[in-house]
Each structure stands twice: as C-alpha cells, then as structure tokens.
Design a protein around this motif. Structure first.
Motif, mmCIF file in Angstrom:
data_model
loop_
_atom_site.group_PDB
_atom_site.id
_atom_site.type_symbol
_atom_site.label_atom_id
_atom_site.label_comp_id
_atom_site.label_asym_id
_atom_site.label_seq_id
_atom_site.Cartn_x
_atom_site.Cartn_y
_atom_site.Cartn_z
ATOM 1 N N CYS A 63 0.871 -1.177 0.000
ATOM 2 C CA CYS A 63 0.000 0.000 0.000
ATOM 3 C C CYS A 63 0.904 1.222 0.000
ATOM 4 O O CYS A 63 2.100 1.125 0.308
ATOM 5 C CB CYS A 63 -0.948 0.026 1.207
ATOM 6 N N SER A 64 0.344 2.360 -0.342
ATOM 7 C CA SER A 64 1.155 3.572 -0.380
ATOM 8 C C SER A 64 1.468 4.055 1.037
ATOM 9 O O SER A 64 0.818 3.645 2.003
ATOM 10 C CB SER A 64 0.427 4.672 -1.149
ATOM 11 N N ILE A 65 2.450 4.928 1.155
ATOM 12 C CA ILE A 65 2.804 5.478 2.468
ATOM 13 C C ILE A 65 1.626 6.222 3.073
ATOM 14 O O ILE A 65 1.313 6.062 4.256
ATOM 15 C CB ILE A 65 4.033 6.400 2.355
ATOM 16 N N ASN A 66 0.966 7.039 2.261
ATOM 17 C CA ASN A 66 -0.168 7.810 2.773
ATOM 18 C C ASN A 66 -1.324 6.906 3.220
ATOM 19 O O ASN A 66 -1.992 7.188 4.221
ATOM 20 C CB ASN A 66 -0.652 8.808 1.728
ATOM 21 N N GLU A 67 -1.562 5.833 2.501
ATOM 22 C CA GLU A 67 -2.603 4.875 2.904
ATOM 23 C C GLU A 67 -2.235 4.233 4.239
ATOM 24 O O GLU A 67 -3.089 4.065 5.114
ATOM 25 C CB GLU A 67 -2.773 3.791 1.834
ATOM 26 N N TYR A 68 -0.970 3.889 4.387
ATOM 27 C CA TYR A 68 -0.494 3.259 5.621
ATOM 28 C C TYR A 68 -0.675 4.216 6.799
ATOM 29 O O TYR A 68 -1.137 3.820 7.876
ATOM 30 C CB TYR A 68 0.972 2.874 5.475
ATOM 31 N N ILE A 69 -0.321 5.487 6.603
ATOM 32 C CA ILE A 69 -0.471 6.491 7.653
ATOM 33 C C ILE A 69 -1.937 6.622 8.055
ATOM 34 O O ILE A 69 -2.275 6.632 9.246
ATOM 35 C CB ILE A 69 0.082 7.859 7.193
ATOM 36 N N ARG A 70 -2.830 6.715 7.062
ATOM 37 C CA ARG A 70 -4.261 6.843 7.369
ATOM 38 C C ARG A 70 -4.763 5.624 8.136
ATOM 39 O O ARG A 70 -5.528 5.752 9.102
ATOM 40 C CB ARG A 70 -5.068 7.025 6.078
ATOM 41 N N ASN A 71 -4.353 4.441 7.711
ATOM 42 C CA ASN A 71 -4.789 3.218 8.377
ATOM 43 C C ASN A 71 -4.367 3.195 9.843
ATOM 44 O O ASN A 71 -5.158 2.828 10.734
ATOM 45 C CB ASN A 71 -4.219 1.987 7.664
ATOM 46 N N ILE A 75 -13.105 9.737 6.574
ATOM 47 C CA ILE A 75 -12.128 8.652 6.457
ATOM 48 C C ILE A 75 -12.465 7.508 7.401
ATOM 49 O O ILE A 75 -12.373 6.326 7.047
ATOM 50 C CB ILE A 75 -10.697 9.175 6.751
ATOM 51 N N PHE A 76 -12.875 7.855 8.628
ATOM 52 C CA PHE A 76 -13.227 6.838 9.619
ATOM 53 C C PHE A 76 -14.388 5.981 9.112
ATOM 54 O O PHE A 76 -14.336 4.744 9.166
ATOM 55 C CB PHE A 76 -13.608 7.516 10.941
ATOM 56 N N LYS A 77 -15.433 6.633 8.613
ATOM 57 C CA LYS A 77 -16.603 5.894 8.127
ATOM 58 C C LYS A 77 -16.253 5.027 6.925
ATOM 59 O O LYS A 77 -16.751 3.898 6.790
ATOM 60 C CB LYS A 77 -17.719 6.870 7.759
ATOM 61 N N LYS A 78 -15.379 5.528 6.065
ATOM 62 C CA LYS A 78 -14.979 4.774 4.881
ATOM 63 C C LYS A 78 -14.254 3.491 5.270
ATOM 64 O O LYS A 78 -14.455 2.436 4.666
ATOM 65 C CB LYS A 78 -14.082 5.635 4.000
ATOM 66 N N GLN A 79 -13.410 3.551 6.311
ATOM 67 C CA GLN A 79 -12.617 2.391 6.703
ATOM 68 C C GLN A 79 -13.328 1.486 7.696
ATOM 69 O O GLN A 79 -13.150 0.260 7.666
ATOM 70 C CB GLN A 79 -11.278 2.851 7.298
ATOM 71 N N VAL A 80 -14.124 2.068 8.594
ATOM 72 C CA VAL A 80 -14.734 1.287 9.668
ATOM 73 C C VAL A 80 -16.185 0.913 9.361
ATOM 74 O O VAL A 80 -16.690 -0.095 9.846
ATOM 75 C CB VAL A 80 -14.645 2.060 11.008
ATOM 76 N N GLY A 81 -16.846 1.733 8.537
ATOM 77 C CA GLY A 81 -18.224 1.437 8.177
ATOM 78 C C GLY A 81 -19.244 2.188 8.994
ATOM 79 O O GLY A 81 -20.457 1.976 8.830
#
Length: 243
Positions: free
Chosen positions: A182-190, A225-231
C-alpha cells in the motif's frame, strides 16, 4: 491547538504514565495492547516494576506462591490471546504460553515468578514487532514504519519520511508500496484510524479532540475517512463499543 500540545497529548495517550491528561486508560488493556503492537521500549518501561509489586493483583489463593502462579497463568493466557488478535499464529502463541507456564510451574519462590514475567512479556513483544515487519525487506522501510508510529500526532509527509531515512521521495514510495502493498499515505491513514478506534474505546476523548490530536485537517475529514474504513462514524462506533 499547537503542534507541541498535540504531541504531548498524543504521547500521553500512547505512552500512558502514572498521571493522565484526561480519564485514565485502562492499564491492563494498555499493557496487552503494548505487547500486541510490538512496542519493545514501552513494554520494558511497563515491566520495570516487578510483577510481584504490581498494583491491583487480587488474592486468588491464601498461599503467596500459589497466588502468584495463578496471576502469571492469567497474564500469559491473555498475552497469547492479544497476540493472536494481532496476527500471531495460534500454534506459536499457545506454544509460547505452554512453555512459560511450564517454566513458571517449576519456580519455587514468588521472586522467581516475578523475574520470569518480563522475560515472557518481552519475548511475545519482540515476536509481535517482527510480525509487524515480516514483509519488510529493507531497513529504510522498517525505519519509515517506526517513524510513522512515533509521529501519528502530526501531519506526516512522504517528503519528511524520505529525508528521515535518507532516500529519494519517489524511490521510497515505490519501495514502500512494493514491500507493504500500500502507499505510504494509505499506511499512515490506516494507522491513524486504528489509533482513533482505541482512543474512542479506551479514553474519554471526543471525536473532535481525536481529530485534532491525530492531525486530521478537519473533523469532517476525520469522520469521512473513519466511516470509509470502519463502516460507521466515530460517534456510532463509540456507542457500540462502550466498556
């Protein structure tokens, strides 16, 4: 809130010393999550006080040695479970648990058990750190991951990570993507969202405060971002995970 204060509050949540900025983080949960995250430095700090002197140990037996053995078994079993949640294989986690419980069973004093406790904890923690980096082949990517974990309270850029590890930005981005998938920015967001989830469950921080402490550009962006990843939204997540 300025960056210095955000760093202070974030580190108080992550590192958790004897006094807290807000409501106390459950120390037991913090302990096991520290092992699960592979944080060797922090687990050494948490184990600096002898197990025999640990606050809150209840009386499970009137015999001091038996009482200490019971608590060691409980601690080891919970450590194994948390590490399984973190990705450790069942056979490895339970194999280690059996190994240390057998070693504990041969101890003849509470001091021997107390001395064995940090060894067990550090063994699990080191294995979890290695597991966290199992797909990492290069030292620069490993250093990048450590830098991200240490600076989740700030707006981390690829450029500053590249400077920290001494690589060209574009080269580091390709290397990170290849090794971590995954990209660095994706990793940071996760990782920021993972931390936000823990803060919502185990502290009294509000979503607006967490958004600021983890350096999201706005609360609305954090919620998106939270809703996108957690639902679900941070507020909805908290309602379903009240301890």
């Amino acid at each position: 809130m300025n960056n210095l204060k955000k760093e202070q509050f974030y580190k108080e949540f992550i590192q958790r010393e004897e006094h807290f900025f807000r409501a106390p983080f459950n120390p037991e949960i913090e302990f096991y999550n520290t092992i699960k995250s592979g944080d060797i430095k922090k687990i050494k700090e948490l184990c600096s006080d002898a197990f025999i002197n640990k606050k809150g140990l209840g009386t499970l037996s009137s015999n001091p040695l038996t009482n200490m053995k019971y608590h060691f078994v409980i601690t080891t079993a919970l450590t194994a479970r948390y590490c399984i949640q973190g990705g450790m294989e069942l056979s490895t986690a339970y194999g280690l648990s059996d190994f240390y419980i057998q070693k504990m069973d041969s101890c003849h004093s509470t001091k021997e058990i107390s001395d064995l406790h940090p060894i067990m904890c550090l063994d699990y923690t080191k294995r979890m750190q290695n597991l966290r980096k199992k797909n990492v082949c290069s030292i620069q990517v490993a250093q990048s991951i450590d830098y991200i974990y240490e600076n989740l309270h700030s707006r981390i850029t690829v450029a500053e990570i590249a400077e920290h590890v001494g690589l060209n930005r574009s080269y580091l981005s390709r290397l990170f993507k290849k090794e971590i998938n995954c990209s660095i920015n994706e990793y940071i967001r996760n990782k920021k969202i993972e931390t936000a989830k823990n803060m919502l469950i185990y502290s009294s921080y509000k979503p607006s405060e967490i958004s600021s402490l983890l350096a999201f550009s706005s609360q609305s962006y954090f919620t998106e971002i939270f809703k996108k990843q957690v639902g679900c939204t941070p507020t909805e997540f908290t309602k379903h995970h009240i301890i």
